[in-house]
Design an enzyme around this catalytic site. Structure first.
Site, PDB file in Angstrom:
ATOM      1  N   GLU A  48       0.836  -1.193   0.000  1.00  0.00           N
ATOM      2  CA  GLU A  48       0.000   0.000   0.000  1.00  0.00           C
ATOM      3  C   GLU A  48       0.880   1.256   0.000  1.00  0.00           C
ATOM      4  O   GLU A  48       1.845   1.355   0.760  1.00  0.00           O
ATOM      5  CB  GLU A  48      -0.873  -0.052   1.255  1.00  0.00           C
ATOM      6  CG  GLU A  48      -1.882   1.041   1.414  1.00  0.00           C
ATOM      7  CD  GLU A  48      -2.735   0.837   2.665  1.00  0.00           C
ATOM      8  OE1 GLU A  48      -3.747   1.535   2.800  1.00  0.00           O
ATOM      9  OE2 GLU A  48      -2.378  -0.025   3.509  1.00  0.00           O
ATOM     10  N   LYS A 117      -9.111   2.490  -2.247  1.00  0.00           N
ATOM     11  CA  LYS A 117      -9.395   1.750  -1.027  1.00  0.00           C
ATOM     12  C   LYS A 117     -10.821   2.036  -0.574  1.00  0.00           C
ATOM     13  O   LYS A 117     -11.271   3.187  -0.580  1.00  0.00           O
ATOM     14  CB  LYS A 117      -8.393   2.148   0.059  1.00  0.00           C
ATOM     15  CG  LYS A 117      -8.423   1.308   1.318  1.00  0.00           C
ATOM     16  CD  LYS A 117      -7.253   1.706   2.213  1.00  0.00           C
ATOM     17  CE  LYS A 117      -7.165   0.859   3.473  1.00  0.00           C
ATOM     18  NZ  LYS A 117      -5.974   1.200   4.285  1.00  0.00           N
ATOM     19  N   CYS A 170      -5.584  -3.424   2.186  1.00  0.00           N
ATOM     20  CA  CYS A 170      -5.396  -3.496   3.633  1.00  0.00           C
ATOM     21  C   CYS A 170      -6.686  -3.636   4.433  1.00  0.00           C
ATOM     22  O   CYS A 170      -7.242  -4.717   4.550  1.00  0.00           O
ATOM     23  CB  CYS A 170      -4.587  -2.292   4.103  1.00  0.00           C
ATOM     24  SG  CYS A 170      -3.812  -2.577   5.717  1.00  0.00           S
TER      25      CYS A 170
END
Length: 642
Positions: A48, A117, A170
């Site tokens: 990330e 994200k 994540c």
């Protein structure tokens, strides 16, 4: 997928980073891409925000950092123009009035798409909402990036040659329903996760459970790359977690806390995943419920010379980890005992009748019977062990059969079948010197008749002693040892039987019984239907006739469990048995396996009841329903062309 049998070579890259130094980070990423190409990797994923580093803090609000990130990405895309590898890197992407934490997907000098994200952590040590906007709330579906307008959104899937790749970042994995759950329902086979997970006591174990569970629930490959050395240690430490997982099994993982870059490489078997999903018909129903609203972006999955780095287990029925094997053995014996206990209580059986040969299979059946009666609180004398010496019985097996029955305290009966078989040969006008299939099968059927009649005499049940491997090969006499009143080992393969017997020897028995079991484990497998040699030793060894059970169990598991073709079985077996069996030997027994498996289905179509123990079973009432006259021609043809 045919050429490489459905395998896709992937890599989780853990580069060294410098915080807010995009040019430095670009060089590190580029170097790992070059190394991945050298190693024939087809898909590579980075952590990330890998272009900027994850721990930039309020620097994410600075125009210079964002501009430099775009320049670094442009340079990276241009420098890898001649590399056909699919690359996924992390960086902050500004679009309109918002800043998104994104995964950028590119290949051969072209950006294919940008995935923002979805879930931004904003608790305890995390405060991403301070800088970023969730991709869920984005109202745009394309953005301008590096001079091109490219697809943007959480609904992107990347597709090539029947392989579909989905992306999440994540925290997306940590929510109750991760984006990957929807992505796989819309076709994703492989999920890549760009992450920056910090280390805490116990967190790594929890992370592993999350990744394994999600890949298993999604029946997918999962490639996880998390930030490592170089990230800020002001408050947190990042260990560099790289994982390649397939349907709950870890194929490869990084060394945590390393200060050097790492490339975690393995191969995900997409063909195997697709087979699992097709068999599990409930998997597709979720797709109908959520609709197919993903946007599919094409990429090119390059052809590579395939050399597997993942481990191919030679004994798929037997766990390689000793602790897991111990647990598995105990659980299997409990399943067998519970199944038999129910049948005995239901039928109000007054006895349990078994033929005891001194071999592995009948020994396991006897041990299960003993455990079952102990569980029920019944006297072990209700077990009638019958040893039936014949023309091929050796002193070793006879001695072991008698010693085992005595040491376990069961009722013993000895009935020779010689005279009955000789009379039978006379009745059917068969020359006793001709030791053919009639000579052998007559003995097996005589033994079964004796056991059935004793069960009738004593109000009991005949417990079958055959196993899964024998059923697969048809290595049983029809209406002989093929038949019983309850077959407790019907789904236990030959390669596992000896471990179960050994487990009982090591964990539940002592003295003479234990010593006898150990000798039985070390006795060659034989039906003992042909007279012994001049030294009184076993002459008729099953594996000399039908082939190594290690190979046959390998073929059986992978063909039934995953539907693999003979070509793929042959390909995998060469890895699994490298240095043990030559390719020609593997090919020989694979052809025999395919022929026998099809030709002997009629024996499996009328099997007695027996408990399912593992994921592979040949019960005609449950797992395996095949016509007895199905043709093996296509399987044989592929074997011939290997």
């Amino acid at each position: 997928m045919g050429q490489n049998f459905g395998f896709v070579k992937v890599a989780a890259a853990i580069p060294r980073v410098e915080i807010a130094d995009c040019i430095y980070n670009e060089r590190e990423i580029y170097n790992q891409i070059v190394e991945a190409v050298r190693r024939n990797v087809q898909i590579i994923v980075f952590p990330e925000l890998s272009i900027t580093a994850y721990t930039c803090g309020d620097l994410f609000g600075h125009t210079l950092l964002l501009e430099q990130a775009r320049k670094a990405l442009s340079l990276l895309v241009e420098e890898t123009r001649d590399y056909p590898i699919l690359c996924i890197v992390g960086m902050p992407v500004a679009a309109g009035n918002c800043l998104y934490n994104c995964a950028v997907v590119f290949q051969s000098g072209k950006i294919l798409g940008v995935v923002p994200k979805s879930y931004l952590p904003n608790y305890k040590e995390f405060y991403e909402e301070r800088w970023f906007t969730s991709g869920i709330s984005a109202t745009i579906d394309t953005i301008e990036l590096c001079g091109d307008r490219v697809p943007f959104g959480t609904d992107l899937l990347f597709e090539s040659a029947g392989v579909v790749v989905g992306v999440e970042l994540c925290e997306d994995l940590w929510v109750p329903i991760p984006p990957s759950s929807y992505l796989v329902q819309q076709g994703a086979d492989i999920i890549v996760n760009l992450s920056a997970t910090n280390e805490l006591i116990g967190k790594h174990s929890y992370l592993l459970s999350l990744v394994r569970q999600q890949s298993a629930r999604c029946v997918a490959g999962y490639v996880y790359a998390s930030a490592g050395f170089g990230e800020s240690s002001t408050d947190l430490v990042f260990a560099g977690n790289g994982l390649v997982v397939e349907n709950g099994s870890i194929l490869a993982e990084s060394k945590r806390f390393s200060s050097t870059p790492q490339l975690v490489v393995s191969e995900i078997d997409v063909e195997r995943l697709r087979t699992e999903r097709r068999v599990m018909t409930s998997f597709a129903k979720g797709a109908w419920a959520h609709g197919r609203d993903a946007r599919f972006i094409p990429f090119v999955l390059t052809d590579i010379p395939l050399r597997l780095t993942r481990k191919v287990g030679a004994f798929p029925f037997v766990p390689s980890d000793s602790l897991v094997l111990n647990e598995r053995c105990a659980e299997i014996l409990d399943i067998q005992s519970s199944g038999l206990a129910k049948r005995l209580v239901h039928t109000q059986a007054q006895s349990v009748v078994l033929g005891i040969s001194g071999g592995l299979d009948s020994t396991l059946a006897l041990l299960v019977a003993v455990r079952t009666l102990d569980k029920l609180g019944w006297n072990r004398e209700k077990i009638i062990g019958v040893t039936m010496p014949g023309f091929g019985t050796t002193g070793r097996t006879y001695h072991n059969a008698m010693m085992l029955m005595r040491s376990l305290g069961i009722t013993i009966r000895e009935i020779s079948i010689r005279e009955a078989c000789e009379l039978h040969f006379k009745d059917i006008n068969h020359d006793i010197s001709i030791q053919d299939i009639t000579y052998e099968n007559s003995q097996a059927r005589e033994r079964t008749q004796i056991l059935m009649d004793i069960a009738n005499q004593t109000g009991g049940l005949v417990i079958g002693t055959g196993d899964l491997s024998e059923l697969a090969l048809g290595w049983a006499t029809y209406n002989g040892d093929h038949m019983s009143m309850y077959a407790i080992s019907t789904s236990i393969p030959k390669t596992l039987v000896k471990y179960l017997v050994s487990w009982v020897a090591e964990n539940e028995l002592v003295g003479e019984a234990r010593d006898t079991l150990i000798d039985i484990v070390n006795t060659p497998i034989s039906p003992e239907l042909i007279p012994a040699d001049e030294n009184g030793e076993i002459k008729q060894k099953t594996e000399d006739l039908v082939g190594p059970y290690a190979l046959h169990d390998f073929f059986l598991y992978n063909m039934l469990r995953f539907g693999f073709s003979p070509a793929k079985l042959y390909f995998l077996a060469q890895y699994a048995f490298e240095g043990v069996y030559e390719p020609d030997t593997i090919k020989k027994w694979l052809k025999i396996f395919c022929r026998r498996f099809f030709n002997q289905q009629f024996k499996r179509s009328c099997l007695p009841d027996g408990p399912k123990v593992g994921t592979v079973s040949l019960s005609p009432r449950g797992d395996w329903r095949m016509p007895s006259d199905a043709s093996s021609a296509m399987w044989q043809k592929e074997c011939d062309e290997l």
